[in-house]
Motif scaffolding. Sequence first.
Motif, PDB file in Angstrom:
ATOM      1  N   GLU A  47      -5.686  10.526  -8.912  1.00 32.11           N
ATOM      2  CA  GLU A  47      -6.709  10.570  -7.858  1.00 32.11           C
ATOM      3  C   GLU A  47      -7.623   9.357  -7.944  1.00 32.11           C
ATOM      4  O   GLU A  47      -7.986   8.761  -6.918  1.00 32.11           O
ATOM      5  CB  GLU A  47      -7.515  11.865  -7.958  1.00 32.11           C
ATOM      6  N   ALA A  48      -8.004   8.971  -9.155  1.00 33.45           N
ATOM      7  CA  ALA A  48      -8.857   7.785  -9.334  1.00 33.45           C
ATOM      8  C   ALA A  48      -8.106   6.530  -8.880  1.00 33.45           C
ATOM      9  O   ALA A  48      -8.688   5.659  -8.209  1.00 33.45           O
ATOM     10  CB  ALA A  48      -9.282   7.654 -10.794  1.00 33.45           C
ATOM     11  N   LYS A  49      -6.839   6.439  -9.226  1.00 37.97           N
ATOM     12  CA  LYS A  49      -6.038   5.270  -8.842  1.00 37.97           C
ATOM     13  C   LYS A  49      -5.863   5.211  -7.324  1.00 37.97           C
ATOM     14  O   LYS A  49      -5.968   4.147  -6.724  1.00 37.97           O
ATOM     15  CB  LYS A  49      -4.669   5.343  -9.544  1.00 37.97           C
ATOM     16  N   ILE A  50      -5.627   6.360  -6.697  1.00 37.58           N
ATOM     17  CA  ILE A  50      -5.481   6.404  -5.235  1.00 37.58           C
ATOM     18  C   ILE A  50      -6.766   5.957  -4.549  1.00 37.58           C
ATOM     19  O   ILE A  50      -6.728   5.270  -3.529  1.00 37.58           O
ATOM     20  CB  ILE A  50      -5.052   7.821  -4.765  1.00 37.58           C
ATOM     21  N   LYS A  51      -7.913   6.329  -5.090  1.00 37.27           N
ATOM     22  CA  LYS A  51      -9.190   5.904  -4.503  1.00 37.27           C
ATOM     23  C   LYS A  51      -9.298   4.385  -4.546  1.00 37.27           C
ATOM     24  O   LYS A  51      -9.751   3.757  -3.589  1.00 37.27           O
ATOM     25  CB  LYS A  51     -10.363   6.551  -5.238  1.00 37.27           C
ATOM     26  N   GLN A  52      -8.886   3.780  -5.663  1.00 40.01           N
ATOM     27  CA  GLN A  52      -8.908   2.317  -5.776  1.00 40.01           C
ATOM     28  C   GLN A  52      -7.941   1.684  -4.772  1.00 40.01           C
ATOM     29  O   GLN A  52      -8.287   0.715  -4.096  1.00 40.01           O
ATOM     30  CB  GLN A  52      -8.487   1.868  -7.181  1.00 40.01           C
ATOM     31  N   PRO A  80      -3.035  18.372 -15.273  1.00 38.91           N
ATOM     32  CA  PRO A  80      -4.353  18.119 -14.681  1.00 38.91           C
ATOM     33  C   PRO A  80      -4.937  16.739 -15.017  1.00 38.91           C
ATOM     34  O   PRO A  80      -5.557  16.100 -14.168  1.00 38.91           O
ATOM     35  CB  PRO A  80      -5.242  19.234 -15.240  1.00 38.91           C
ATOM     36  N   GLN A  81      -4.731  16.271 -16.232  1.00 38.34           N
ATOM     37  CA  GLN A  81      -5.280  14.967 -16.619  1.00 38.34           C
ATOM     38  C   GLN A  81      -4.560  13.840 -15.867  1.00 38.34           C
ATOM     39  O   GLN A  81      -5.207  12.906 -15.383  1.00 38.34           O
ATOM     40  CB  GLN A  81      -5.151  14.759 -18.127  1.00 38.34           C
ATOM     41  N   GLN A  82      -3.257  13.954 -15.728  1.00 38.15           N
ATOM     42  CA  GLN A  82      -2.504  12.951 -14.981  1.00 38.15           C
ATOM     43  C   GLN A  82      -2.883  12.987 -13.499  1.00 38.15           C
ATOM     44  O   GLN A  82      -3.006  11.942 -12.851  1.00 38.15           O
ATOM     45  CB  GLN A  82      -0.999  13.204 -15.119  1.00 38.15           C
ATOM     46  N   TYR A  95       0.832  -1.200   0.000  1.00 37.37           N
ATOM     47  CA  TYR A  95       0.000   0.000   0.000  1.00 37.37           C
ATOM     48  C   TYR A  95       0.870   1.255   0.000  1.00 37.37           C
ATOM     49  O   TYR A  95       0.670   2.167  -0.797  1.00 37.37           O
ATOM     50  CB  TYR A  95      -0.930  -0.016   1.212  1.00 37.37           C
ATOM     51  N   ARG A  96       1.860   1.298   0.879  1.00 36.07           N
ATOM     52  CA  ARG A  96       2.713   2.486   0.977  1.00 36.07           C
ATOM     53  C   ARG A  96       3.504   2.725  -0.305  1.00 36.07           C
ATOM     54  O   ARG A  96       3.681   3.870  -0.719  1.00 36.07           O
ATOM     55  CB  ARG A  96       3.661   2.350   2.165  1.00 36.07           C
ATOM     56  N   GLN A  97       3.980   1.658  -0.909  1.00 32.12           N
ATOM     57  CA  GLN A  97       4.727   1.815  -2.158  1.00 32.12           C
ATOM     58  C   GLN A  97       3.837   2.391  -3.248  1.00 32.12           C
ATOM     59  O   GLN A  97       4.240   3.282  -3.992  1.00 32.12           O
ATOM     60  CB  GLN A  97       5.310   0.477  -2.604  1.00 32.12           C
ATOM     61  N   LEU A  98       2.608   1.872  -3.350  1.00 36.99           N
ATOM     62  CA  LEU A  98       1.694   2.368  -4.380  1.00 36.99           C
ATOM     63  C   LEU A  98       1.274   3.813  -4.133  1.00 36.99           C
ATOM     64  O   LEU A  98       1.117   4.587  -5.076  1.00 36.99           O
ATOM     65  CB  LEU A  98       0.467   1.463  -4.482  1.00 36.99           C
ATOM     66  N   VAL A  99       1.093   4.174  -2.881  1.00 37.80           N
ATOM     67  CA  VAL A  99       0.716   5.557  -2.561  1.00 37.80           C
ATOM     68  C   VAL A  99       1.853   6.508  -2.946  1.00 37.80           C
ATOM     69  O   VAL A  99       1.597   7.599  -3.466  1.00 37.80           O
ATOM     70  CB  VAL A  99       0.338   5.698  -1.070  1.00 37.80           C
ATOM     71  N   LYS A 100       3.087   6.088  -2.734  1.00 34.67           N
ATOM     72  CA  LYS A 100       4.218   6.932  -3.125  1.00 34.67           C
ATOM     73  C   LYS A 100       4.246   7.130  -4.642  1.00 34.67           C
ATOM     74  O   LYS A 100       4.573   8.203  -5.126  1.00 34.67           O
ATOM     75  CB  LYS A 100       5.532   6.294  -2.678  1.00 34.67           C
ATOM     76  N   ILE A 101       3.898   6.082  -5.365  1.00 35.81           N
ATOM     77  CA  ILE A 101       3.915   6.165  -6.828  1.00 35.81           C
ATOM     78  C   ILE A 101       2.753   6.993  -7.354  1.00 35.81           C
ATOM     79  O   ILE A 101       2.919   7.836  -8.237  1.00 35.81           O
ATOM     80  CB  ILE A 101       3.871   4.750  -7.448  1.00 35.81           C
ATOM     81  N   TRP A 102       1.555   6.776  -6.826  1.00 39.28           N
ATOM     82  CA  TRP A 102       0.341   7.354  -7.396  1.00 39.28           C
ATOM     83  C   TRP A 102      -0.193   8.568  -6.654  1.00 39.28           C
ATOM     84  O   TRP A 102      -1.308   9.017  -6.934  1.00 39.28           O
ATOM     85  CB  TRP A 102      -0.754   6.294  -7.474  1.00 39.28           C
ATOM     86  N   HIS A 103       0.535   9.126  -5.727  1.00 41.00           N
ATOM     87  CA  HIS A 103       0.013  10.290  -5.006  1.00 41.00           C
ATOM     88  C   HIS A 103      -0.209  11.442  -6.000  1.00 41.00           C
ATOM     89  O   HIS A 103       0.686  11.790  -6.767  1.00 41.00           O
ATOM     90  CB  HIS A 103       0.975  10.723  -3.900  1.00 41.00           C
TER      91      HIS A 103
END
Length: 192
Positions: A51-56, A44-46, A29-37
């Motif tokens: 944000e959508a990926k972080i919600k998942q 803006p599109q990225q 979880y922590r690794q993915l949050v660092k990548i997708w924060h």
Amino acid sequence: MRDCLDINHAYEILGLKPGVSQVEIKRAYRQLVKIWHPDRFIHPQQKEQAEAKIKQINAAYNLLKSESPTVTTPAAPSPKHSPNISVNRFDAESFYNYGVESVGQGEYQEAIAYFTQAIRLNPRYIEAYKYRGFVCSQLGYEYRAASDLNKAAQLEGKIPTVTSFSRVKYKSQRPSLVAKWCQKLKKLLRWR
């Protein structure tokens, strides 16, 4: 979002196989949050995609962290199939073991949380108080370390408990017990 997310999909989102430990789930979880924060992205599109990926990722993590580790025990064999019975094992000893594992990996804050949970489940768990006291000492939380180590000593009957009706004067006994236990725990960790 959590209602439509099944557990297998949650493992898939975090890139894990079913049945991994809570420590591994938290690490992924922590690794993915660092990548997708979202703050890492300027466009803006990225940022919106992040944000959508972080919600998942958050939904998957919240689902998996609420799952308890299970031990699968085979039931009595039947001629056609043998069903498995799942037994939840979320006791003080399990949390203590997770804490020890976290210390071994250098994840001290997680270790403190696991030892705290072990103590909540068993307020007389002397080893959990000692280990949490040692970890707090390593992090520089000396008052918290002294409190935990004193509580362990009280539970072992080495120092008397102080009540509102009686006051016990401590000479140099308190610091020496704290120092003594810290040294013992440090030696224990060096042997691992």
